[in-house]
Design a protein around this motif. Structure first.
Motif, short mmCIF file in Angstrom:
data_model
loop_
_atom_site.label_atom_id
_atom_site.label_comp_id
_atom_site.label_asym_id
_atom_site.label_seq_id
_atom_site.Cartn_x
_atom_site.Cartn_y
_atom_site.Cartn_z
N UNK A 111 0.82 -1.20 0.00
CA UNK A 111 0.00 0.00 0.00
C UNK A 111 0.86 1.25 0.00
N UNK A 112 0.35 2.29 -0.63
CA UNK A 112 0.99 3.60 -0.56
C UNK A 112 -0.06 4.66 -0.29
N UNK A 113 0.27 5.60 0.58
CA UNK A 113 -0.61 6.75 0.82
C UNK A 113 0.19 8.04 0.65
N UNK A 114 1.17 8.00 -0.24
CA UNK A 114 2.05 9.15 -0.46
C UNK A 114 1.22 10.38 -0.85
N UNK A 115 1.55 11.51 -0.25
CA UNK A 115 0.86 12.78 -0.49
C UNK A 115 1.93 13.80 -0.88
N UNK A 116 1.91 14.20 -2.15
CA UNK A 116 2.98 15.04 -2.69
C UNK A 116 2.50 16.48 -2.80
N UNK A 117 3.18 17.38 -2.11
CA UNK A 117 2.85 18.80 -2.12
C UNK A 117 4.12 19.61 -2.39
N UNK A 118 3.99 20.88 -2.75
CA UNK A 118 5.19 21.69 -3.01
C UNK A 118 6.20 21.62 -1.87
N UNK A 119 7.46 21.49 -2.27
CA UNK A 119 8.54 21.28 -1.32
C UNK A 119 9.05 19.85 -1.35
N UNK A 120 8.29 18.95 -1.98
CA UNK A 120 8.68 17.56 -2.10
C UNK A 120 9.84 17.42 -3.09
N UNK A 121 10.80 16.53 -2.79
CA UNK A 121 11.91 16.24 -3.69
C UNK A 121 11.60 14.98 -4.47
N UNK A 122 11.53 15.10 -5.79
CA UNK A 122 11.21 13.96 -6.64
C UNK A 122 12.44 13.09 -6.86
N UNK A 123 12.25 11.78 -6.71
CA UNK A 123 13.34 10.82 -6.90
C UNK A 123 13.07 9.81 -8.01
N UNK A 124 11.78 9.55 -8.30
CA UNK A 124 11.46 8.45 -9.20
C UNK A 124 11.10 8.85 -10.61
N UNK A 125 10.81 10.14 -10.86
CA UNK A 125 10.38 10.55 -12.20
C UNK A 125 11.11 11.81 -12.64
N UNK A 126 11.11 12.01 -13.96
CA UNK A 126 11.71 13.21 -14.56
C UNK A 126 10.68 14.02 -15.34
N UNK A 127 9.47 13.53 -15.43
CA UNK A 127 8.43 14.24 -16.15
C UNK A 127 7.10 13.53 -15.95
#
Length: 345
Positions: free
Chosen positions: A279-295
């Motif tokens: 399960x994932x409940x990841x909540x992405x908001x401004x300030x988050x550092x992206x690691x898995x995607x480039x676009x």
């Protein structure tokens, strides 16, 4: 952050009630880094906007007929249930309309002779439904359920036979979603052939989208919003190929916020994608550092939604508010059956 920072006014006539035909004829707004002008393109331009060695990552979840209408067995109270998350072979967590009329252990009667027991109430207001009988729940849903279109479409025109195919992507393979990964609705075999001919790679993962994706953010601050969890899976072989592509200089471009959320759940601080099943409940908001995607390729989202916050985290809030203003001014079609955008930071 304040939730109202992600609000905007959208004319009702910009909400798409049907997809364009053919699917890849939709428009696409290209949004690059902060200094680049917005570009009005089409989904068919996608191969020209990516490079050989880049990887498009699709979600292969399949939408099930998860919308049920019925009543209490004892009494005439009408209820509606939208399945949210599978708990085991016979149990689903569901959001229920008119839930106040239901008591724990009530039997609920749906169409086609399908019945379920209301086993447990949860803190978020949802209810665990235990489906009775020996037939697989998938068979019961095929008999009693309908396609769970987003409320902003279903309430305007209802659900019909056309939605059975319109609201399913060409990649749909793994049963379990109650909402479509709508960015993938734009793809056709002709477009896939052009992508392959360009040398752009393709991978799939599975994230079973839950009904929580439709729920409004009721909190005033993002810190006070609780995300619903969803089940996702990335195989080790897929993770290895994604890592190899990135090491060779390719970009990982998620097709849809569902694919992005799972890639970020599986990515580590070094930019490596790991095998993932859970399960994932990841909540992405401004300030988050992206690691898995480039676009990201994605449709246009609701005001003050978690997905509006996600794209703002990727590109910057002011940048995305300007992009949405451009889209509205230039008559882009919004939401699940609407047009697309390609976000390349």
């Amino acid at each position: 952050m304040r939730v109202d920072l992600f609000d905007f006014e959208l004319p009702q006539d910009r909400i798409a009630l049907r997809p364009v035909r053919p699917r890849d004829a939709a428009r696409m707004l290209l949004v690059r880094g902060a200094q680049a002008p917005f570009e009005d393109r089409g989904v068919r331009d996608l191969p020209d906007l990516l490079e050989p060695g880049d990887v498009l990552v699709f979600n292969d979840t399949r939408v099930i007929p998860a919308q049920l209408e019925g009543r209490r067995a004892k009494g005439e109270a009408r209820i509606g249930a939208t399945l949210h998350k599978r708990m085991d072979l016979r149990r689903w967590q569901a959001f229920v309309r008119n839930a106040k009329r239901i008591k724990v252990q009530d039997q609920l009667v749906f169409g086609g002779g399908v019945t379920a027991i209301a086993e447990e109430r949860h803190a978020d207001g949802s209810i665990t439904l235990f489906f009775e009988g020996e037939e697989p729940v998938e068979v019961l849903l095929d008999r009693a359920g309908t396609m769970p279109l987003p409320p902003y479409i279903a309430q305007k025109r209802g659900v019909d036979e056309q939605d059975i195919t319109d609201y399913q992507t060409m990649f749909a393979r793994e049963d379990g979603a109650v909402a479509a990964p709508t960015a993938s609705l734009h793809f056709t075999q002709k477009l896939i052939d052009a992508i392959d001919a360009k040398g752009i790679k393709r991978e799939t993962l599975t994230l079973h989208v839950g009904a929580g994706t439709f729920l409004p953010v009721k909190a005033d601050d993002t810190d006070d919003h609780a995300m619903h969890s969803e089940f996702g899976r990335i195989t080790q072989a897929t993770a290895d190929r994604l890592n190899q592509a990135r090491e060779a200089g390719g970009r990982i471009v998620a097709v849809g916020t569902t694919a992005l959320r799972l890639l970020e759940s599986a990515g580590d601080a070094n930019g490596k994608i790991r095998e993932f099943a859970g399960d994932t409940d990841i909540f992405i908001t401004p300030g988050y550092t992206f690691n898995g995607v480039d676009g990201l390729m994605t449709n246009f989202h609701l005001p003050k939604s978690t997905l509006m916050m996600l794209v703002s985290a990727l590109m910057g809030r002011e940048r995305m508010m300007a992009a949405y203003a451009h889209a509205i001014a230039n008559n882009y079609r919004f939401y699940s059956y609407g047009d697309s955008s390609l976000l390349l930071p």
